[in-house]
Design an enzyme around this catalytic site. Structure first.
Site, PDB file in Angstrom:
ATOM      1  N   GLY A 132     -45.603  -9.755 -59.036  1.00  0.00           N
ATOM      2  CA  GLY A 132     -45.356  -8.451 -58.432  1.00  0.00           C
ATOM      3  C   GLY A 132     -45.049  -8.615 -56.959  1.00  0.00           C
TER       4      GLY A 132
ATOM      5  N   GLN B 124     -43.755  -6.546 -48.309  1.00  0.00           N
ATOM      6  CA  GLN B 124     -44.010  -7.989 -48.279  1.00  0.00           C
ATOM      7  C   GLN B 124     -42.780  -8.790 -47.863  1.00  0.00           C
ATOM      8  OE1 GLN B 124     -46.120  -7.842 -52.319  1.00  0.00           O
ATOM      9  NE2 GLN B 124     -47.121  -9.530 -51.255  1.00  0.00           N
TER      10      GLN B 124
ATOM     11  N   CYS C   4     -52.126 -12.808 -54.126  1.00  0.00           N
ATOM     12  CA  CYS C   4     -51.068 -12.001 -53.519  1.00  0.00           C
ATOM     13  C   CYS C   4     -50.114 -12.957 -52.805  1.00  0.00           C
ATOM     14  CB  CYS C   4     -51.693 -11.029 -52.526  1.00  0.00           C
ATOM     15  SG  CYS C   4     -50.512 -10.020 -51.626  1.00  0.00           S
ATOM     16  N   LEU C   5     -48.811 -12.697 -52.924  1.00  0.00           N
ATOM     17  CA  LEU C   5     -47.847 -13.598 -52.283  1.00  0.00           C
ATOM     18  C   LEU C   5     -47.968 -13.572 -50.753  1.00  0.00           C
ATOM     19  CD1 LEU C   5     -44.648 -13.083 -54.470  1.00  0.00           C
ATOM     20  CD2 LEU C   5     -46.319 -14.945 -54.560  1.00  0.00           C
TER      21      LEU C   5
ATOM     22  N   HIS D 132     -52.354  -3.087 -57.638  1.00  0.00           N
ATOM     23  CA  HIS D 132     -52.324  -3.986 -56.468  1.00  0.00           C
ATOM     24  C   HIS D 132     -51.065  -3.719 -55.634  1.00  0.00           C
ATOM     25  CE1 HIS D 132     -52.706  -8.094 -54.516  1.00  0.00           C
ATOM     26  NE2 HIS D 132     -51.456  -7.767 -54.263  1.00  0.00           N
ATOM     27  N   GLU D 133     -49.924  -3.601 -56.312  1.00  0.00           N
ATOM     28  CA  GLU D 133     -48.649  -3.395 -55.598  1.00  0.00           C
ATOM     29  C   GLU D 133     -48.592  -2.010 -54.953  1.00  0.00           C
ATOM     30  OE1 GLU D 133     -47.133  -5.971 -55.015  1.00  0.00           O
ATOM     31  OE2 GLU D 133     -47.997  -7.198 -56.605  1.00  0.00           O
TER      32      GLU D 133
ATOM     33  N   HIS E  38     -50.139  -1.832 -51.607  1.00  0.00           N
ATOM     34  CA  HIS E  38     -49.287  -2.324 -50.507  1.00  0.00           C
ATOM     35  C   HIS E  38     -48.494  -1.181 -49.877  1.00  0.00           C
ATOM     36  CE1 HIS E  38     -49.772  -6.647 -50.482  1.00  0.00           C
ATOM     37  NE2 HIS E  38     -49.546  -6.754 -51.780  1.00  0.00           N
TER      38      HIS E  38
HETATM   39 NI    NI Z   1     -49.952  -8.388 -53.004  1.00  0.00          NI
END
Ligand code: NI
Length: 174
Positions: free
Chosen positions: A46, A51, A101-102, A143-144, A147
Site C-alpha cells: 500500500g 509518501q 510502512c514504506l 493504515h493508508e 496517512h
Molecule cells: Ni504507511
C-alpha cells in the site's frame, strides 16, 4: 511510468493532512500509475500520495503482490486505486497485526485496529465504489487512510517505542 522517491519518517510532510481530489483526470491516473510502480519497486502492499510528497487523498494498494509474509492474500496480484476514500462503517471487533510502512524502512510494530471496514471511494476512472474489507485488506486500507490525515502507525505506540523507531530511522538517514 516512473518510480518516485519515498518520503521517510520523521519528515514533517508525513504529519500534514492531504486535500481531496477535485476530479480524477488523466493527470491523476498518470500519477496513480507512478505511485503503483513506486509501491511495487519497494515491495510494498500500500502507498499513500503523501509518501511521495503529494498532499492529495489518493491511495494505491495490492495486497496480493510479492511478499511471502502475506500468505492471506493468496498470491494473486490485484492493483487497487482509491481516490478520496472514507471509512463509512467499521467493526467493534479489534485485531492486532505487525505493521510496517514504506516510510519506515525495516521497522515493524503491533497495532490494534478494527477487523472490518467499509470504505467509499472513487476508482481509477472517477466512479464511486464501495469496498467491504476484512483481514489484511482492512488492515492495509486503514493504515493508508491514516496517512491522508497526517497520521502514521507509530502514533498508536507508546512514547518509548515511538522514540526508539525514530532514533533508528534518524541513524539510518546519516
Ligand atoms: Ni504507511
Amino acid at each position: 511510468m516512473a518510480v518516485l522517491p519515498l518520503v521517510i519518517y520523521p519528515d514533517p510532510r508525513l504529519l500534514e493532512p492531504s486535500k481531496p481530489v477535485e476530479a480524477v483526470t488523466d493527470e491523476t491516473r498518470a500519477f496513480m500509475d507512478d505511485m503503483m510502480e513506486t509501491m511495487y519497486a519497494s515491495q510494498g502492499i500500500g502507498l499513500a500520495a503523501i509518501q511521495v510528497g503529494v498532499h492529495q487523498r489518493i491511495l494505491v494498494m495490492d495486497i496480493g503482490f510479492a511478499s511471502g509474509r502475506y500468505k492471506e492474500s493468496g498470491g494473486g496480484s490485484k492493483p487497487m486505486y482509491l481516490v478520496n476514500p472514507e471509512i463509512i462503517e467499521e467493526s467493534e471487533d479489534i485485531c492486532v497485526f505487525d505493521e510496517g510502512c514504506l516510510s519506515f524502512p525495516g521497522q515493524y510494530a503491533e497495532v490494534e485496529r478494527p477487523e472490518y471496514v467499509k470504505v467509499r471511494y472513487l476508482d481509477y476512472h472517477g466512479k464511486e465504489q464501495f469496498m467491504e474489507a476484512h483481514g489484511l485488506l482492512a488492515r492495509c486500507v486503514q493504515h493508508e487512510l491514516d496517512h491522508l490525515d497526517g497520521k502514521v502507525f507509530v502514533d498508536y505506540l507508546s512514547r518509548t517505542k515511538r522514540d526508539l523507531i525514530t532514533r533508528r530511522l534518524k541513524k539510518r538517514a546519516k
